[in-house]
Scaffold this active site. Structure first.
Site, PDB file in Angstrom:
ATOM      1  N   LEU A  82      -5.229 -56.781 -25.522  1.00 57.05           N
ATOM      2  CA  LEU A  82      -4.487 -57.613 -24.585  1.00 57.05           C
ATOM      3  C   LEU A  82      -3.044 -57.733 -25.034  1.00 57.05           C
ATOM      4  CD1 LEU A  82      -6.968 -60.584 -23.974  1.00 57.05           C
ATOM      5  CD2 LEU A  82      -6.562 -58.609 -22.496  1.00 57.05           C
ATOM      6  N   LYS A 105      -9.873 -67.401 -27.972  1.00 57.29           N
ATOM      7  CA  LYS A 105      -9.860 -66.018 -28.477  1.00 57.29           C
ATOM      8  C   LYS A 105     -10.474 -66.088 -29.878  1.00 57.29           C
ATOM      9  CE  LYS A 105      -6.795 -62.066 -29.338  1.00 57.29           C
ATOM     10  NZ  LYS A 105      -7.101 -61.852 -30.759  1.00 57.29           N
ATOM     11  N   CYS A 418     -11.796 -57.152 -72.801  1.00 52.00           N
ATOM     12  CA  CYS A 418     -11.119 -58.346 -72.277  1.00 52.00           C
ATOM     13  C   CYS A 418     -12.156 -59.395 -71.890  1.00 52.00           C
ATOM     14  CB  CYS A 418     -10.269 -57.975 -71.064  1.00 52.00           C
ATOM     15  SG  CYS A 418      -9.451 -59.388 -70.292  1.00 52.00           S
TER      16      CYS A 418
END
Length: 661
Positions: A82, A105, A418
């Protein structure tokens, strides 16, 4: 000057198409909605000014290519986008004295449903507007979708599949790993609707809201309001809608604006459609937009603030994401003080420096984003001391490096030891779809790692060495320790797909782990020795996944850790009964909706159990194509006919190969 504009058009087309592909086909975002809209508007203005429109411009093409995992099907009529506006006055002027219907919408995944003889026959995603993905079995799990309706002739309905904010938050609360949490309801819904296993879809509480009919007949009424009434009469939930005129449209927009503050369904605006269907059809369409409707997008609520710092957040995969910390501001009713900058590419594009004046907003009224760097804009490109990208990890102090994947630069920690990687890695390893060890939350794992109890996965099976310390830990006791020990012992009896998934190899989810294990006949050694070329040839495995898998399996440290882990486990290998491989050597393609099998993945699994291979495309090596619509003009049917490959219905396939569903 004209050449500069042409080059700008080419850049905008490439950038917007890349963003669309990431959003619609890969369920990820490389730019904000606001940035996309701004670039789109700039492109449209340049095309009007220059008279030049590229064939692949997003202003003339709808959507993007659908992914390969699900069968595809062409829509009976194209699903156009649209045209849009953010101006309320422009919305009012668009009416030109006509009545129209204003509705939500919704921000989910558009679905087309076909009913025949009063029963749901087919469900297809929007896809690229021309071709969508068939998700019929998944649609049958939508919590509010009628399986049968009073109307017995063919009916084609369009609507939006959505997941509510409350369900989205509930699902995320159950995920301990922060990196594994879903980013927003739209991405979660898209991934849920397009699952190969509809059991997963069923757990996600997907809802469907109808918004239009494809066929316009007297039965359905001559107006949009009449269509909504008809749909409600058939048992569908429809999007909230109201009749408007030039006199009341601004008040109605204001009503929806207030409603969205507490609306539980994601919405990114409103849709205005002429109520008189015949009038709307008489207006025709442009190359991209129908002229009978227009979308209204909310103007983002912007707040100016000051950047305090960029915080770097490490994850299980080693990815280190930049997070903007700024002076707190009120946005959409809540106080926000931080926003993800996503990656190094976006950070560099924003040209941020400590103390910069920035504007922030909430994308779709949920996710805080930086809209603009006002200080950089006012400096006019003058050199400034920008935020530095760290060359050491904020968690372990190890070296970092920037990797580029699909035009996006991201920062990674290279240190395998780590702590951030370890905590997240262990969290995945003990999760339900992996080793399923209860009693080990991320907080508990962090304590165990800090105390030196855990260095690698095999250490989980030797926690008895630290029994006294664990029992004395806060939140623990003898009972908790016993429960944990029992859960760890239960996890020793497992399957190879669980182990492979639990290793946390990049891009290897639970489904990919199962697929790879089946392909290599559950032989870990063969998996460890596989190369990129052979892996890339497997249906559903691309070069990126193959490279990550091989890199992991060829690392000496990983191999050593795997060997020590496997010693602790009893891995169940599926037994293949003698004479059961009746489909060995056959290559089969499945497309379209199924009747006898609950899902395409169920039929695929049965074929693979019997030694057959299921592929996604028809080639000269294909044995047969399974499609209940044997006469359809789908691309797979056409290809099979060209190559002389049999097209079998489910019943034909079951009878020919003596399969028991």
């Amino acid at each position: 000057m004209q050449s500069e504009k042409v080059e700008r058009i080419r850049y905008l087309v490439e950038t917007l198409n890349r963003a669309s592909k990431a959003y619609y086909a890969q369920d990820r975002e490389i730019m904000s909605n606001r940035e996309y809209d701004a670039l789109y508007d700039e492109l449209r203005d340049l095309e009007r000014e220059t008279g030049m429109v590229l064939a692949n411009s997003p202003t003339v093409n709808v959507g993007y290519e659908v992914v390969e995992e699900l069968p595809k099907e062409r829509h009976e009529s194209p699903m156009l986008s649209l045209d849009k506006t953010k101006s309320r006055e422009e919305l009012r002027d668009w009416l030109e004295g006509h009545e129209a219907v204003l509705s939500w919408k919704l921000d989910g995944l558009t679905i087309v449903l076909t009913y025949r003889e009063g029963k749901l026959s087919k469900a297809v995603t929007r896809g690229n507007g021309e071709i969508g993905e068939v998700i019929t079995n998944n649609a049958r799990t939508f919590v509010n979708l009628p399986m049968t309706i009073p109307f017995t002739e063919e009916l084609v309905v369009r609507g939006e599949a959505v997941i509510s904010y409350s369900d989205f938050e509930k699902i995320n609360r159950e995920i301990e790993d922060e990196d594994a949490k879903y980013k927003n309801p739209r991405n979660l819904c898209s991934g849920s609707v397009r699952q190969l296993n509809n059991e997963i879809t069923a757990r996600r509480n997907v809802r469907f809201y109808a918004f239009s009919l494809v066929s316009n007949r007297e039965d359905f009424g001559k107006s949009i309001m009449g269509q909504f009434d008809f749909l409600k009469g058939q048992g569908f939930e429809v999007v909230e809608h109201r009749m408007v005129t030039e006199e009341n449209i601004l008040d109605t927009v204001e009503y929806f604006e207030k409603e969205i503050e507490t609306f539980d369904i994601p919405s990114d605006g409103l849709v205005l459609t002429y109520d008189d269907i015949a009038y709307g059809q008489s207006l025709g369409r442009t190359a991209k937009f129908p002229r009978n409707a227009i979308a209204f997008k909310w103007a983002d609520e912007l707040r100016e603030t000051r950047l305090l710092e960029i915080e770097w957040s490490a994850s299980r995969t080693g990815l280190i994401n930049p997070v903007a910390i700024f002076e707190p501001v009120e946005l959409e009713g809540t106080t926000v003080s931080r926003a993800s900058v996503h990656n190094v590419s976006i950070l560099r594009a924003l040209k941020l420096a400590t103390g910069d004046r920035i504007t922030v907003y909430k994308a779709n009224m949920i996710i805080p984003q930086i809209a603009e760097n006002l200080t950089e804009k006012e400096c006019g490109g003058q050199e400034r001391e920008l935020v530095e990208i760290p060359d050491t990890c904020p968690v372990c102090g190890g070296p970092t490096r920037i990797r580029q994947v699909n035009d996006v630069q991201s920062l990674y920690c290279d240190n395998d030891s780590c702590p951030a990687k370890q905590i997240k890695a262990f969290t995945l390893f003990v999760s339900r779809d992996a080793m399923n060890i209860d009693g080990l939350s991320e907080a508990t794992l962090e304590k165990f790692i800090d105390q030196g109890f855990l260095h690698e996965f095999a250490d989980l099976y030797h926690l008895d060495r630290y029994r006294e310390q664990i029992v004395e830990m806060e939140g623990f006791g003898e009972k908790s320790y016993q429960n944990l020990t029992e859960s760890v012992e239960r996890s020793r009896n497992t399957t190879l797909p669980r182990v492979i998934y639990g290793l946390g190899i990049a891009n290897i989810g639970a489904a990919n782990a199962k697929m790879l294990c089946r392909y290599f006949d559950y032989d870990l050694k063969r998996m460890q020795e596989a190369d990129v070329e052979s892996l890339s040839a497997i249906e559903g495995v691309g070069e990126v996944i193959a490279a990550a898998f091989v890199e992991y399996m060829q690392d000496a440290g990983n191999l050593g850790r795997m060997e020590r882990l496997v010693r602790e486990l009893q891995i169940e290998i599926p037994q293949v009964a003698e004479g059961s491989q009746t489909l060995a050597g056959l290559s089969i393609v499945i497309t379209g909706s199924l009747n006898r099998f609950s899902s395409r993945s169920d039929l695929k699994e049965l074929i693979e159990q019997k030694g057959g291979k299921v592929t996604g495309s028809v080639t000269g090596k294909t044995t047969c194509l399974i499609n209940n619509d044997t006469a359809s003009s789908s691309s797979k049917n056409k290809k099979a006919k060209e190559l002389g490959i049999p097209i079998l219905s489910e019943e034909d396939f079951i009878e020919k190969y003596e399969i028991e569903p």
